[in-house]
Design a protein around this motif. Structure first.
Motif, mmCIF file in Angstrom:
data_model
loop_
_atom_site.group_PDB
_atom_site.id
_atom_site.type_symbol
_atom_site.label_atom_id
_atom_site.label_comp_id
_atom_site.label_asym_id
_atom_site.label_seq_id
_atom_site.Cartn_x
_atom_site.Cartn_y
_atom_site.Cartn_z
ATOM 1 N N MET A 101 1.018 -1.010 0.132
ATOM 2 C CA MET A 101 0.082 0.059 -0.009
ATOM 3 C C MET A 101 0.817 1.072 -0.102
ATOM 4 N N PRO A 102 0.441 2.399 -0.642
ATOM 5 C CA PRO A 102 1.069 3.670 -0.434
ATOM 6 C C PRO A 102 0.929 4.144 0.959
ATOM 7 N N ASN A 103 1.911 4.907 1.499
ATOM 8 C CA ASN A 103 1.856 5.698 2.826
ATOM 9 C C ASN A 103 0.826 6.711 2.517
ATOM 10 N N GLU A 104 0.032 6.916 3.612
ATOM 11 C CA GLU A 104 -1.127 7.791 3.433
ATOM 12 C C GLU A 104 -0.487 9.349 3.540
ATOM 13 N N GLN A 105 0.680 9.455 4.137
ATOM 14 C CA GLN A 105 1.399 10.848 4.078
ATOM 15 C C GLN A 105 1.674 11.475 2.754
ATOM 16 N N VAL A 106 1.638 10.715 1.703
ATOM 17 C CA VAL A 106 1.921 11.088 0.248
ATOM 18 C C VAL A 106 0.612 11.625 -0.289
ATOM 19 N N ARG A 117 -28.879 18.182 1.124
ATOM 20 C CA ARG A 117 -30.131 18.945 1.753
ATOM 21 C C ARG A 117 -30.220 18.838 3.229
ATOM 22 N N PHE A 118 -29.895 17.682 3.794
ATOM 23 C CA PHE A 118 -30.377 17.431 5.092
ATOM 24 C C PHE A 118 -29.071 17.280 6.037
ATOM 25 N N SER A 119 -27.815 17.401 5.750
ATOM 26 C CA SER A 119 -26.596 17.081 6.396
ATOM 27 C C SER A 119 -25.325 17.449 5.646
ATOM 28 N N SER A 120 -24.257 17.297 6.652
ATOM 29 C CA SER A 120 -22.750 17.509 5.842
ATOM 30 C C SER A 120 -21.923 16.489 6.198
ATOM 31 N N LEU A 121 -21.120 16.088 5.107
ATOM 32 C CA LEU A 121 -20.107 14.988 5.374
ATOM 33 C C LEU A 121 -18.719 15.745 5.338
ATOM 34 N N VAL A 122 -17.861 15.630 6.356
ATOM 35 C CA VAL A 122 -16.626 16.155 6.303
ATOM 36 C C VAL A 122 -15.672 14.860 6.641
ATOM 37 N N LEU A 123 -14.571 14.573 5.745
ATOM 38 C CA LEU A 123 -13.574 13.903 6.059
ATOM 39 C C LEU A 123 -12.034 14.410 6.053
ATOM 40 N N GLU A 124 -11.453 14.363 7.110
ATOM 41 C CA GLU A 124 -10.019 14.840 7.128
ATOM 42 C C GLU A 124 -9.354 13.851 7.911
ATOM 43 N N GLY A 125 -8.013 14.236 7.979
ATOM 44 C CA GLY A 125 -7.014 13.324 8.887
ATOM 45 C C GLY A 125 -7.313 11.766 8.628
ATOM 46 N N LYS A 126 -7.415 10.953 9.548
ATOM 47 C CA LYS A 126 -7.233 9.441 9.197
ATOM 48 C C LYS A 126 -8.349 9.271 8.461
ATOM 49 N N GLU A 127 -9.611 9.872 8.727
ATOM 50 C CA GLU A 127 -10.893 9.190 8.068
ATOM 51 C C GLU A 127 -10.564 9.584 6.569
ATOM 52 N N LEU A 128 -9.973 10.605 6.220
ATOM 53 C CA LEU A 128 -9.963 10.987 4.727
ATOM 54 C C LEU A 128 -8.757 9.984 4.356
ATOM 55 N N ALA A 129 -7.583 9.853 4.978
ATOM 56 C CA ALA A 129 -6.562 9.085 4.630
ATOM 57 C C ALA A 129 -7.133 7.404 4.297
ATOM 58 N N ALA A 130 -8.126 7.069 5.318
ATOM 59 C CA ALA A 130 -8.627 5.743 4.902
ATOM 60 C C ALA A 130 -9.563 5.642 3.644
ATOM 61 N N ALA A 131 -10.021 6.956 3.476
ATOM 62 C CA ALA A 131 -10.921 6.698 2.355
ATOM 63 C C ALA A 131 -10.472 6.980 1.082
ATOM 64 N N LEU A 132 -8.857 7.029 1.039
ATOM 65 C CA LEU A 132 -8.239 7.132 -0.090
ATOM 66 C C LEU A 132 -7.162 6.016 -0.203
ATOM 67 N N GLN A 133 -7.367 5.016 0.494
ATOM 68 C CA GLN A 133 -6.446 3.835 0.667
ATOM 69 C C GLN A 133 -6.929 2.608 0.196
ATOM 70 N N TYR A 134 -6.389 1.624 -0.288
ATOM 71 C CA TYR A 134 -6.715 0.446 -0.687
ATOM 72 C C TYR A 134 -7.538 -0.309 0.151
ATOM 73 N N LEU A 135 -8.492 -1.270 -0.089
ATOM 74 C CA LEU A 135 -9.437 -1.803 0.591
ATOM 75 C C LEU A 135 -9.398 -3.339 0.518
ATOM 76 N N PRO A 136 -9.849 -4.419 1.042
ATOM 77 C CA PRO A 136 -10.460 -5.724 0.869
ATOM 78 C C PRO A 136 -11.370 -5.667 -0.420
ATOM 79 N N SER A 137 -11.223 -6.550 -1.236
ATOM 80 C CA SER A 137 -12.055 -6.664 -2.367
ATOM 81 C C SER A 137 -13.496 -6.705 -2.244
ATOM 82 N N GLN A 138 -13.935 -7.214 -1.065
ATOM 83 C CA GLN A 138 -15.531 -7.233 -0.948
ATOM 84 C C GLN A 138 -15.911 -5.942 -0.582
#
Length: 484
Positions: A101-106, A117-138
């Protein structure tokens, strides 16, 4: 849009002008407010008192082997993909020199914010890093957990070993099911007119298409039974798979009633085939009654269900998932390992926030349904005077009207010449036949993007086009009669 080489005859400059025409807005003049939705009833696609089929035994793990294609049965697990899955399970409890896997720091992104319309979604820090990383195929583990709860609450499927795989849109799920189940030349059950993307996935396998006719309530179980009984009697190869869109069928707009669904499921048990339930319009049912899904009836493990939010949330998000018996799902996951590793992590993180907030999700889906219902009703009003020229049924769900043009055996010239030259784009019925070269008298009209103020003009042009084509057909018949 459906296009073949015949389209080359259309004037190129005209086509360019039409495609460069003004953009069409999705905003309606009518404003929709958030409604107080009964979430439990909104997400209810089962019948608590419904009769379950208990004459047939549930399939065992080994029973699924007979449905697998040769290609699917040859797939083997990827060791590196298994390590990725393990990494998500063990977390930080183990030092790893394993995953590539790539290092999230890059990663260059620091913050992602999405306002709904009903809420807000904010991704940052570790949550955003996880959302940009490889996953299990399932899929994203947290999303899989939420989708399992969602399917259990919404469909209450009978207790059998099943699981979920996140796909890159429902088209990806369709392709995976075809690859999983079909050998070249296999017979395949579907409706007479079916989603063109399904046919596209089938073509490399050169299947035998068993197209079952529909009426205003969808596929006819009696005809399905008759076709299968005849094949069995003649010793012909029996189909392993039925593909069906039970709610808002594309292109016909029908909703299959519960009694027909139960009868078709019983036939799946009787004749030993699997049901691929593709249901992208389930939240665009304009009646006051949710119909129980095939999944909710699946006592024997014969349903592979495809769900998608493309039509009601975002097409580009590619948010979709398959719910299937575990032995089949494990094979589908092996396919994903070599095909795309996994569906987009960021999309899955967004989908997770959407699904887990059920109240907001239901409110948005109600807005989407009302939004499209308004357009359906408006186009229906505009089309009513055309009933004698091109009869149609009032669509109960989905995004389409299905018209049969009287006096015209083949609408191809009408669509790609007569209508196109007058600035009107249509889809011919051939697009929903496996043999797209066959003559067809049907048109599919879509009301999802057309502006309300453009509907009357579009229908007026359509009426002129139909009358012109009917006159051409009459003149042709007269010439043939005279020459004969």
């Amino acid at each position: 849009m459906f296009v073949t080489s015949k389209f080359g005859k259309v004037n190129g400059e005209l086509a360019k002008k039409l495609f460069e025409a003004r953009s069409v807005t999705l905003l309606s003049k009518k404003q929709f407010s958030q409604k107080d939705v009964n979430v439990d009833q909104f997400f209810k696609f089962y019948n608590e008192s419904g009769k379950c089929e208990d004459r047939y035994k549930p399939l065992k793990d080994r029973d699924y082997d007979r449905f697998l294609s040769t290609r699917a049965s040859r797939r083997e697990p990827s060791l590196t993909r298994q390590m990725t899955s393990l990494a998500y399970k063990v977390g930080k409890d183990m030092i790893s020199l394993a995953e590539g896997m790539p290092n999230e720091q890059v990663f260059p992104y620091k913050r992602l914010a999405l306002d709904t319309r009903f809420s807000s979604l904010v991704l940052e820090g570790k949550e955003l890093a996880a959302a940009l990383q490889y996953l299990p195929s399932q899929g994203l583990p947290a999303l899989l957990s939420e989708l399992r709860k969602f399917q259990s609450e919404a469909h209450r499927p009978p207790e059998l070993p099943r699981d979920i795989l996140v796909t890159n849109g429902s088209q990806h799920g369709i392709y995976q099911c075809v690859e999983l189940l079909l050998e070249p030349g296999d017979p395949v059950l579907t409706s007479e007119f079916a989603y063109t993307g399904f046919h596209g996935a089938l073509r490399p396998y050169q299947p035998e298409i068993l197209g079952i006719p529909e009426d205003k309530d969808g596929m006819l179980p009696e005809t399905l039974d008759s076709v299968l009984a005849d094949r069995l009697r003649r010793g012909l190869k029996m189909p392993k798979m039925l593909y069906i869109t039970p709610t808002g069928s594309n292109p016909t707009g029908t909703v299959l009633p519960e009694d027909r669904r139960r009868r078709i499921y019983e036939l799946a048990c009787k004749y030993d085939f699997l049901i691929v339930e593709d249901d992208p319009y389930i939240f665009l049912n304009y009646s006051d009654h949710n119909v129980p899904s095939f999944l909710s009836m699946d006592t024997c493990g014969r349903v592979l269900r495809l769900d998608s939010v493309s039509k009601v949330v975002s097409a580009g998000l590619r948010g979709a998932w398959i719910t299937a018996p575990k032995p089949l799902l494990e094979r589908l996951e092996l396919h994903s390992q070599v095909e795309l590793l996994h569906s987009c992590t960021l999309s899955q993180a967004i989908l997770l926030e959407l699904v887990k907030n059920r109240k907001s999700f239901a409110s948005h889906l109600t807005f989407a349904r009302d939004f499209y219902k308004q357009r359906r009703d408006a186009l229906h009003s505009a089309l009513n005077p055309l009933q004698r020229l091109a009869p149609f049924e009032y669509p109960t769900a989905g995004l389409y009207f299905w018209l049969r043009v009287n006096g015209v055996d083949d609408v191809y010239n009408m669509v790609f010449h007569t209508a196109f030259e007058r600035g009107l784009m249509l889809v011919p019925g051939q697009a929903f036949l496996y043999d797209t070269s066959a003559p067809c008298p049907y048109l599919r009209l879509t009301f999802s993007k057309i502006r309300l103020e453009d509907m009357d003009a579009a229908v007026s042009t359509l009426a002129d086009v139909i009358r012109y084509e009917q006159q051409r057909a009459e003149q042709k018949q007269k010439r043939v009669a005279t020459e004969g």
